[in-house]
Design a protein around this motif. Structure first.
Motif, PDB file in Angstrom:
ATOM      1  N   GLN A 119      37.694  32.818  21.764  1.00  0.00           N
ATOM      2  CA  GLN A 119      38.444  31.703  22.442  1.00  0.00           C
ATOM      3  C   GLN A 119      38.220  32.580  23.871  1.00  0.00           C
ATOM      4  N   GLN A 120      37.770  33.671  24.522  1.00  0.00           N
ATOM      5  CA  GLN A 120      38.024  33.338  26.060  1.00  0.00           C
ATOM      6  C   GLN A 120      36.910  33.212  26.663  1.00  0.00           C
ATOM      7  N   GLU A 167      24.957  31.024  41.648  1.00  0.00           N
ATOM      8  CA  GLU A 167      24.948  30.392  40.496  1.00  0.00           C
ATOM      9  C   GLU A 167      26.737  30.815  40.088  1.00  0.00           C
ATOM     10  N   ASP A 168      26.867  31.915  39.575  1.00  0.00           N
ATOM     11  CA  ASP A 168      28.222  31.553  39.651  1.00  0.00           C
ATOM     12  C   ASP A 168      29.547  31.438  39.973  1.00  0.00           C
ATOM     13  N   ALA A 169      29.242  32.119  41.504  1.00  0.00           N
ATOM     14  CA  ALA A 169      30.237  31.127  42.481  1.00  0.00           C
ATOM     15  C   ALA A 169      30.271  30.299  42.257  1.00  0.00           C
ATOM     16  N   ARG A 170      28.992  29.303  42.679  1.00  0.00           N
ATOM     17  CA  ARG A 170      28.950  27.400  42.077  1.00  0.00           C
ATOM     18  C   ARG A 170      30.178  27.060  41.196  1.00  0.00           C
ATOM     19  N   ARG A 171      29.667  27.986  40.010  1.00  0.00           N
ATOM     20  CA  ARG A 171      30.463  27.743  38.275  1.00  0.00           C
ATOM     21  C   ARG A 171      32.073  27.852  38.857  1.00  0.00           C
ATOM     22  N   SER A 172      32.427  28.692  40.029  1.00  0.00           N
ATOM     23  CA  SER A 172      33.773  28.799  39.523  1.00  0.00           C
ATOM     24  C   SER A 172      34.595  28.096  40.547  1.00  0.00           C
ATOM     25  N   GLN A 187      31.399  28.673  32.154  1.00  0.00           N
ATOM     26  CA  GLN A 187      30.336  29.901  32.148  1.00  0.00           C
ATOM     27  C   GLN A 187      31.455  30.895  32.135  1.00  0.00           C
ATOM     28  N   GLY A 188      32.813  30.675  32.834  1.00  0.00           N
ATOM     29  CA  GLY A 188      33.492  31.823  32.618  1.00  0.00           C
ATOM     30  C   GLY A 188      34.167  33.001  31.424  1.00  0.00           C
ATOM     31  N   ILE A 189      34.354  33.856  32.091  1.00  0.00           N
ATOM     32  CA  ILE A 189      35.197  34.856  30.518  1.00  0.00           C
ATOM     33  C   ILE A 189      37.021  34.255  31.969  1.00  0.00           C
ATOM     34  N   ILE A 190      38.181  34.073  30.670  1.00  0.00           N
ATOM     35  CA  ILE A 190      39.528  34.348  30.636  1.00  0.00           C
ATOM     36  C   ILE A 190      39.406  35.636  30.364  1.00  0.00           C
ATOM     37  N   ASN A 191      40.200  37.148  31.511  1.00  0.00           N
ATOM     38  CA  ASN A 191      40.041  37.981  31.753  1.00  0.00           C
ATOM     39  C   ASN A 191      41.357  38.317  31.230  1.00  0.00           C
ATOM     40  N   LYS A 192      42.712  37.502  31.635  1.00  0.00           N
ATOM     41  CA  LYS A 192      43.582  37.554  31.116  1.00  0.00           C
ATOM     42  C   LYS A 192      44.582  35.880  31.444  1.00  0.00           C
ATOM     43  N   PHE A 193      45.617  35.898  30.686  1.00  0.00           N
ATOM     44  CA  PHE A 193      47.231  35.693  31.136  1.00  0.00           C
ATOM     45  C   PHE A 193      48.004  36.301  31.905  1.00  0.00           C
ATOM     46  N   ILE A 211      46.634  32.178  35.373  1.00  0.00           N
ATOM     47  CA  ILE A 211      44.812  32.707  34.782  1.00  0.00           C
ATOM     48  C   ILE A 211      44.161  33.724  35.479  1.00  0.00           C
ATOM     49  N   MET A 212      44.094  34.617  34.889  1.00  0.00           N
ATOM     50  CA  MET A 212      42.761  35.741  35.844  1.00  0.00           C
ATOM     51  C   MET A 212      40.832  34.650  35.151  1.00  0.00           C
ATOM     52  N   ALA A 213      39.884  34.495  35.948  1.00  0.00           N
ATOM     53  CA  ALA A 213      39.163  34.403  35.211  1.00  0.00           C
ATOM     54  C   ALA A 213      38.068  34.888  36.290  1.00  0.00           C
ATOM     55  N   VAL A 214      36.797  35.298  35.613  1.00  0.00           N
ATOM     56  CA  VAL A 214      35.769  35.942  36.194  1.00  0.00           C
ATOM     57  C   VAL A 214      34.299  35.308  35.492  1.00  0.00           C
ATOM     58  N   PHE A 215      33.595  35.335  36.524  1.00  0.00           N
ATOM     59  CA  PHE A 215      32.030  34.618  36.494  1.00  0.00           C
ATOM     60  C   PHE A 215      30.794  35.272  36.811  1.00  0.00           C
ATOM     61  N   GLY A 216      30.298  35.967  35.548  1.00  0.00           N
ATOM     62  CA  GLY A 216      28.930  36.574  35.528  1.00  0.00           C
ATOM     63  C   GLY A 216      29.550  37.777  34.961  1.00  0.00           C
ATOM     64  N   VAL A 217      30.118  38.438  34.148  1.00  0.00           N
ATOM     65  CA  VAL A 217      30.090  38.671  33.196  1.00  0.00           C
ATOM     66  C   VAL A 217      30.879  38.098  31.338  1.00  0.00           C
ATOM     67  N   PRO A 218      30.104  39.571  30.685  1.00  0.00           N
ATOM     68  CA  PRO A 218      29.898  40.826  30.862  1.00  0.00           C
ATOM     69  C   PRO A 218      28.010  40.805  30.554  1.00  0.00           C
ATOM     70  N   ILE A 219      27.659  40.038  30.891  1.00  0.00           N
ATOM     71  CA  ILE A 219      26.102  40.440  31.559  1.00  0.00           C
ATOM     72  C   ILE A 219      25.596  40.288  32.530  1.00  0.00           C
ATOM     73  N   PRO A 220      25.177  41.421  33.208  1.00  0.00           N
ATOM     74  CA  PRO A 220      25.289  41.432  34.548  1.00  0.00           C
ATOM     75  C   PRO A 220      24.079  40.536  35.187  1.00  0.00           C
ATOM     76  N   ARG A 221      24.558  40.278  36.271  1.00  0.00           N
ATOM     77  CA  ARG A 221      23.343  40.027  37.209  1.00  0.00           C
ATOM     78  C   ARG A 221      22.989  40.329  38.313  1.00  0.00           C
ATOM     79  N   THR A 222      21.303  40.327  38.155  1.00  0.00           N
ATOM     80  CA  THR A 222      20.927  41.079  38.871  1.00  0.00           C
ATOM     81  C   THR A 222      20.137  40.515  40.357  1.00  0.00           C
ATOM     82  N   THR A 223      19.831  38.738  40.164  1.00  0.00           N
ATOM     83  CA  THR A 223      19.630  38.590  41.085  1.00  0.00           C
ATOM     84  C   THR A 223      20.463  38.124  42.139  1.00  0.00           C
ATOM     85  N   GLU A 224      20.062  37.468  43.421  1.00  0.00           N
ATOM     86  CA  GLU A 224      21.012  37.030  43.882  1.00  0.00           C
ATOM     87  C   GLU A 224      21.569  35.121  43.840  1.00  0.00           C
TER      88      GLU A 224
END
Length: 645
Positions: A415-416, A515-520, A486-492, A497-510
């Motif tokens: 759902q999130q 790409e997360d910044a681009r998606r946001s 491909q973001g995750i809603i952390n909370k309302f 709305i607070m959303a995060v791009f790059g979790v819960p699977i950690p990003r390991t390369t620049e």
């Protein structure tokens, strides 16, 4: 995400222990079921097919030169121009054989009535002490035939052949009885007559087992080896096949014409019988399935196999194939079921599971073959079926439990987050659930905040029920956009709305962080377009027309389980969260479009070649001592955003 990690430190060990107990009990139940079904012969056919393979793979022991078969072929029948042969032809054949001093001669065809001409001649030949005839005992008195009247009882043996339910001859019937009289087989009569020359006589040992020389010939039981439902009446042993062609065979015509070397006959047991297919005295054997046309073996050759087996027992100390005691077989089957269940419990990968099942079957078969080469026949099909069944139940149980767990995870995370993120997190559940909580780790992400401008004023103007409907429609639309990117809603937080791009699977390369910044940013621009559509719809339906603000920052945060025993949630903390929040809430009077998007320099410099911005310069955000470089996103500079993976 408030309950997913709760109590997993207790639940996971319990579930695993429960799985072990369930699979163990299931394995035991399968073993018991197999033993009970064996009473009905459920797997006997499969066991016998495997037994035939074992017979063929045991190797060729070569001809037994102590036995010779005079086969009456189609050419011989044409030569004498009659079937059955007359008494004179048989008498002439016996005279020719007796010239070369055979040890014994057995006639494997009926001679209970005269076949003229030459009956007196045949009677004279049958009177010689080394000639044996046959009778047929059958299953009841009506099937029985009379022995040749000119032969004494101790030189008459039955030629009944015992077949298994599939019609294959795998057993030797040594003795039988009609309730009033005991009978010996022709093959045993001939072998005993021969063995007397070596001072070997049959006896019963202390276990009441028939013995030739030093070799006991144990009587078959109903569940001997792979057998499950045979009728072990009389005294039966396994027929120990030497090969497809166990003894030398010469034609009747060659003997009548004197074309046989004397050494081929002298001192040997001679069996005379038809080998012509038209006589139909042929039987299926373990070798039949490997020969083109499903070739059958003439009865006289089967009796020759039996004679050779008795001679090998008495003179070569070669015991017939034995079996394990029944309790040992029970343990063997139970152990196989437990092993299959354990493998099914431990191996979850489909390819490894398939490979394990094949390997397990090969191991069981190889062990069975090794035992057979040591003259022990053990059940093979039954333990294989038991192991595979127990393994299948273990896999099904594991899948069922995993499906329940996955459904729970998907219900909570799905759902999130996007289904891709939820699936990726599910694949890593072992690491995540090891300690019962999501361990904290520092990662680089892009944090997104959005809020509705003047929401407090709007909420005062609408009834709470109507406000709830309107706000849910807005949040539902925005949530879909976040998940699509491909973001995750952390909370309302109310309307925020607070959303995060790059979790819960950690990003390991620049590249992944960019790409997360681009998606946001792409997500916020999609929200702008969607808000235009919503406003048009709301205007027609009498709902408020709104503007929203968005703040985006790329930087390090710490993520993991946050809270206590009573309440646990997926927490995202760090200064990056504060900066994104301040970007969204600052400069509220500078709203130039329906969705104002402010990003920091950390985000902009990753995307500056792709987006058109308005620089607001280095600015002091509320609660921040250091200035933050702020940019307002206008739109895409050119269509250069990467494709979604």
């Amino acid at each position: 995400m408030t309950r997913w990690w709760r109590d997993w430190d207790k639940i996971v060990p319990v579930l695993f222990a429960q799985a072990e107990v369930t699979v163990t009990l299931s394995s035991v139940a399968i073993a018991i079921l197999l033993l009970l079904s064996g009473k009905m012969g459920a797997l006997q056919s499969l066991e016998l097919v495997i037994y035939d393979y074992l017979i063929r793979w045991q190797g060729d022991r070569g001809f037994d030169d102590r036995v010779l078969v005079v086969g009456i072929s189609e050419a011989d029948i044409n030569f004498i121009e009659k079937w059955p042969p007359s008494d004179r032809v048989i008498a002439q054949l016996l005279r020719e054989l007796q010239r070369y001093d055979p040890a014994a001669i057995g006639l494997d065809f009926m001679r209970d009535i005269p076949y003229s001409p030459g009956h007196e001649e045949l009677v004279a030949e049958l009177a010689k002490p080394n000639v044996f005839g046959i009778r047929y005992v059958g299953n009841n008195p009506s099937e029985s035939t009379s022995p040749p009247p000119s032969l004494p009882g101790d030189r008459v043996g039955f030629n009944d052949v015992v077949t298994d339910p599939d019609g294959v001859v795998r057993r030797t019937l040594m003795f039988t009885s009609n309730g009033q009289q005991n009978f010996l087989s022709l093959s045993l009569r001939l072998a005993l007559f021969y063995l007397k020359n070596y001072n070997i006589t049959p006896k019963l040992n202390e276990k009441k087992v028939y013995q030739l020389g030093h070799v006991p010939l144990e009587k078959l039981t109903q569940t001997w080896g792979g057998y499950q439902t045979i009728d072990p009446g009389g005294y039966q042993i396994l027929l120990d096949y030497r090969d497809l062609d166990p003894v030398p065979v010469v034609s009747m015509q060659a003997v009548l014409e004197g074309a046989i070397e004397p050494s081929a006959i002298a001192g040997k047991i001679i069996l005379i019988g038809p080998v012509a297919p038209s006589v139909k005295d042929v039987f299926l054997t373990p070798y039949s399935a490997t020969v083109n046309g499903n070739r059958k073996m003439p009865g006289v050759l089967i009796h020759a196999q039996m004679v050779s087996q008795f001679l090998s027992a008495g003179l070569d100390d070669l015991a017939p194939v034995s079996s394990w005691p029944e309790p040992v077989e029970w343990v063997w089957i139970l152990a196989a079921c437990l092993l299959g269940g354990a493998i099914g419990l431990k191996v979850s990968n489909p390819w490894r599971l398939t490979a394990s099942a094949i390997a397990l079957g090969c191991v069981f078969f190889a062990f069975g073959l090794l035992c057979f080469l040591q003259r022990i026949w053990i059940p093979i099909a039954t333990p294989i079926v038991g192991a595979l069944s127990a393994g299948a139940i273990a896999v099904i149980y594991q899948l069922q439990q995993a499906r329940k767990q996955q459904k729970m995870v998907m219900n909570l995370l799905g759902q999130q987050t996007s289904p891709e993120i939820a699936s990726a997190l599910w694949d890593r559940r072992d690491r995540l659930l090891k300690a019962g909580v999501l361990p904290g780790e520092t990662v680089t992400v892009t944090v997104f905040f959005s809020d509705i401008k003047n929401f407090t004023t709007i909420s005062e103007q609408l009834p709470s029920e109507k406000l709830m409907v309107w706000l849910n429609e807005y949040l539902d639309a925005m949530t879909d956009i976040v998940i699509d990117h491909q973001g995750i809603i952390n909370k309302f937080i109310g309307d925020a709305i607070m959303a995060v791009f790059g979790v819960p699977i950690p990003r390991t390369t620049e590249a992944e962080i960019s790409e997360d910044a681009r998606r946001s940013v792409r997500c916020s621009l999609a929200m702008r377009e969607r808000l235009q559509q919503l406003n048009s719809s709301w205007k027609e339906r009498g709902f408020p027309i709104i503007q929203i603000r968005a703040g985006i920052f790329t930087g390090p945060v710490t993520v993991g389980s946050l809270g206590g025993k009573k309440r646990l949630e997926y927490g995202i903390i760090g200064d990056s969260v504060n900066i994104a929040s301040r970007l969204e809430s600052s400069f509220k009077d500078r709203q130039v479009d329906n969705c104002r998007i402010l990003i920091s320099g950390e985000t902009y410099h990753r995307l500056k070649s792709e987006i058109e911005v308005e620089s607001w310069g280095a600015m002091n955000l509320k609660g921040k001592e250091k200035e933050v470089e702020v940019y307002r996103v206008i739109g895409h500079k050119i269509e250069r955003l990467s494709e979604e993976p």
